[in-house]
Design an enzyme around this catalytic site. Structure first.
Site, PDB file in Angstrom:
ATOM      1  N   LYS A  19     -30.441  26.299  -1.688  1.00 45.62           N
ATOM      2  CA  LYS A  19     -30.754  26.584  -3.349  1.00 45.62           C
ATOM      3  C   LYS A  19     -32.003  26.453  -3.621  1.00 45.62           C
ATOM      4  O   LYS A  19     -32.535  26.484  -4.516  1.00 45.62           O
ATOM      5  CB  LYS A  19     -29.810  25.545  -4.053  1.00 45.62           C
ATOM      6  CG  LYS A  19     -28.296  25.995  -4.133  1.00 45.62           C
ATOM      7  CD  LYS A  19     -27.448  25.097  -4.683  1.00 45.62           C
ATOM      8  CE  LYS A  19     -25.915  25.417  -4.726  1.00 45.62           C
ATOM      9  NZ  LYS A  19     -25.522  25.580  -3.511  1.00 45.62           N
ATOM     10  N   GLY A  76     -22.558   7.180   2.180  1.00 46.06           N
ATOM     11  CA  GLY A  76     -21.288   7.394   1.946  1.00 46.06           C
ATOM     12  C   GLY A  76     -20.913   8.811   1.275  1.00 46.06           C
ATOM     13  O   GLY A  76     -19.551   9.017   1.287  1.00 46.06           O
ATOM     14  N   VAL A 100     -21.120  22.568   2.360  1.00 48.80           N
ATOM     15  CA  VAL A 100     -20.723  21.972   3.346  1.00 48.80           C
ATOM     16  C   VAL A 100     -19.235  21.839   3.045  1.00 48.80           C
ATOM     17  O   VAL A 100     -18.537  21.566   1.892  1.00 48.80           O
ATOM     18  CB  VAL A 100     -21.187  20.429   3.507  1.00 48.80           C
ATOM     19  CG1 VAL A 100     -20.139  19.424   4.425  1.00 48.80           C
ATOM     20  CG2 VAL A 100     -22.532  20.527   3.817  1.00 48.80           C
ATOM     21  N   LEU A 101     -18.228  22.290   3.793  1.00 44.66           N
ATOM     22  CA  LEU A 101     -16.817  22.203   3.789  1.00 44.66           C
ATOM     23  C   LEU A 101     -16.215  21.062   3.343  1.00 44.66           C
ATOM     24  O   LEU A 101     -16.392  19.984   3.961  1.00 44.66           O
ATOM     25  CB  LEU A 101     -16.190  23.013   5.010  1.00 44.66           C
ATOM     26  CG  LEU A 101     -16.331  24.548   5.058  1.00 44.66           C
ATOM     27  CD1 LEU A 101     -15.811  25.082   6.370  1.00 44.66           C
ATOM     28  CD2 LEU A 101     -15.742  25.155   4.078  1.00 44.66           C
ATOM     29  N   GLY A 102     -15.635  20.879   2.250  1.00 47.62           N
ATOM     30  CA  GLY A 102     -15.021  19.487   1.957  1.00 47.62           C
ATOM     31  C   GLY A 102     -15.604  18.619   1.177  1.00 47.62           C
ATOM     32  O   GLY A 102     -15.311  17.554   0.802  1.00 47.62           O
ATOM     33  N   SER A 103     -16.863  18.975   1.251  1.00 47.34           N
ATOM     34  CA  SER A 103     -18.035  17.905   0.526  1.00 47.34           C
ATOM     35  C   SER A 103     -17.594  17.777  -0.949  1.00 47.34           C
ATOM     36  O   SER A 103     -16.774  18.734  -1.788  1.00 47.34           O
ATOM     37  CB  SER A 103     -19.161  18.519   0.591  1.00 47.34           C
ATOM     38  OG  SER A 103     -19.410  19.588  -0.082  1.00 47.34           O
ATOM     39  N   SER A 104     -18.265  16.892  -1.637  1.00 43.02           N
ATOM     40  CA  SER A 104     -17.971  16.321  -3.131  1.00 43.02           C
ATOM     41  C   SER A 104     -18.232  17.783  -3.800  1.00 43.02           C
ATOM     42  O   SER A 104     -19.432  18.211  -3.854  1.00 43.02           O
ATOM     43  CB  SER A 104     -18.731  15.353  -3.490  1.00 43.02           C
ATOM     44  OG  SER A 104     -18.705  15.238  -5.010  1.00 43.02           O
ATOM     45  N   THR A 151     -15.984  32.149 -10.206  1.00 45.67           N
ATOM     46  CA  THR A 151     -17.107  32.401 -11.252  1.00 45.67           C
ATOM     47  C   THR A 151     -17.192  33.762 -11.305  1.00 45.67           C
ATOM     48  O   THR A 151     -17.215  34.216 -12.538  1.00 45.67           O
ATOM     49  CB  THR A 151     -18.181  31.725 -10.808  1.00 45.67           C
ATOM     50  OG1 THR A 151     -18.770  32.124  -9.722  1.00 45.67           O
ATOM     51  CG2 THR A 151     -18.316  30.183 -11.213  1.00 45.67           C
ATOM     52  N   GLU A 202     -20.771   2.619  -5.209  1.00 49.25           N
ATOM     53  CA  GLU A 202     -20.271   1.474  -4.676  1.00 49.25           C
ATOM     54  C   GLU A 202     -19.108   1.878  -3.906  1.00 49.25           C
ATOM     55  O   GLU A 202     -18.651   1.539  -2.808  1.00 49.25           O
ATOM     56  CB  GLU A 202     -19.844   0.538  -6.022  1.00 49.25           C
ATOM     57  CG  GLU A 202     -18.984  -0.645  -5.568  1.00 49.25           C
ATOM     58  CD  GLU A 202     -18.650  -1.441  -6.513  1.00 49.25           C
ATOM     59  OE1 GLU A 202     -18.684  -2.622  -6.342  1.00 49.25           O
ATOM     60  OE2 GLU A 202     -18.203  -0.986  -7.507  1.00 49.25           O
TER      61      GLU A 202
END
Length: 359
Positions: free
Chosen positions: A124, A5, A192-196, A216, A31
């Site tokens: 990373k 998801g 990744v653009l737009g990821s969480s 930062t 979920e």
């Protein structure tokens, strides 16, 4: 697809549809995320058969049940804790989820004859300065140690622990084969653009509220790629692997985050610094000024695909060697021993520079 998801997992689902799969197993601990991707596939792609599994990759009995019932041919492992500051302050979760969850999934894949296992890694993992990156580097080492050319039959301390737990209904096949044919490979790339957790949605919310936009450090840079392109290259790299490779996705030039913030402000018709303040908050726990895709000394080789390279570096760890360290790591994680976890990770990943000030 673990983490089905998430931004990468869900995009992999969409792109795999083109190949008319017999079944897609959607595996996720969230979920909400699992429900969303299941509903999208069910209502927009009715001809594709899917199974939604809500659970953790650390749950060995659940893994065994899913593999026994559905016999997957390919595993794409995208599930991981990835938010650097959160993981830095909760390092035992990186050990449990990122490392041991991955190792158990690899062992289940061997046991059940999976053809290909694709590990989604991160830039990373290169000369890591944080627990998240170090944990992902350990998964790369595991991927290479479990390659059919290197595997010595040693199994994880977590698998052994589960077998010794009388309250757990263990898999019927509790012994590993002496050899296997599963092809393991990893894919390493940047943000990744737009990821969480991506900075762009955060910047947009801050701009909508009138600022300030928080960065930062004025010199911090990152590599970026769209979820669509990342998933496409993961699929292509996964089809190319012979076993034990780490594929690197070419991500172009790194982007200065402060410049990205200024451009987003300008796109709304406002002036950075006058209409919307840019405020520098300082590097967060475990954060680098810039990320790298390869470590000095890693032998990089071109592939037939212009955007994919492959590392041919040797992994000097056997499964037996790694499991000795991982047994200690498991003990430190169970004790919630932050410093002990970091010290053990450094023994496995010598180039890791831990921050002991974060507790």
């Amino acid at each position: 697809i673990t983490g089905a998801g998430g931004s990468i997992g869900s995009e992999l689902c969409r792109q795999i549809l083109r190949f008319n799969p017999g079944l897609i197993i959607l595996f996720d601990v969230s979920e909400e995320n699992l429900y969303n991707v299941q509903m999208e596939l069910r209502h927009e792609h009715k001809s594709i058969d899917t199974v939604a599994v809500l659970g953790k990759v650390q749950d060995l009995c659940l893994l065994d049940s899913v593999f026994q019932q559905h016999h997957p041919a390919v595993v794409f492992h995208t599930a991981a804790y990835k938010h650097v500051p959160l993981v830095e302050r909760n390092p035992w979760q990186a050990v449990s989820n990122n490392i041991f969850g991955t190792q158990l999934l690899m062992e289940a894949s061997i046991l059940h004859g999976v053809e290909r296992f694709v590990l989604v890694s991160t830039d990373k993992a290169v000369r890591p300065t944080n627990v998240m990156g170090a944990s992902k580097r350990v998964t790369e080492l595991l991927m290479q140690a479990y390659s059919r050319h290197c595997w010595d039959g040693s199994i994880s301390p977590e698998w052994i622990s589960a077998q010794q737990d009388a309250s757990t209904a263990m898999p019927q096949k509790s012994s590993m084969p002496t050899s296997h044919t599963t092809r393991f490979m990893g894919v390493r790339f940047g943000n990744v653009l737009g990821s969480s957790g991506s900075v762009i949605p955060l910047f947009k919310r801050q701009i909508e509220k009138g600022g300030p936009v928080t960065v930062t450090h004025p010199d911090v840079t990152r590599y970026f790629m769209s979820a669509e392109e990342a998933a496409q290259l993961i699929l292509q790299a996964g089809s190319m692997g012979e076993g034990g490779e780490i594929f690197i996705l070419k991500m172009g030039e790194s982007v200065k985050i402060a410049d990205m913030a200024r451009e987003l402000i300008k796109l709304t018709g406002r002036d950075p610094g006058r209409d919307i303040e840019i405020r520098y908050t300082g590097l967060r726990a475990g954060e680098k000024l810039y990320e790298e895709l390869i470590t000095a000394g890693e032998g990089i080789v071109r592939t037939p695909h212009k955007k994919i390279m492959v590392l041919k570096g040797d992994n000097h760890f056997s499964c037996t060697d790694l499991n000795q360290h991982l047994n200690t790591l498991s003990q430190k994680a169970r004790a919630l021993d932050s410093r002990g976890i970091k010290e053990t990770l450094q023994r496995i990943v010598p180039e890791y520079v831990p921050d002991y000030t974060i507790k």
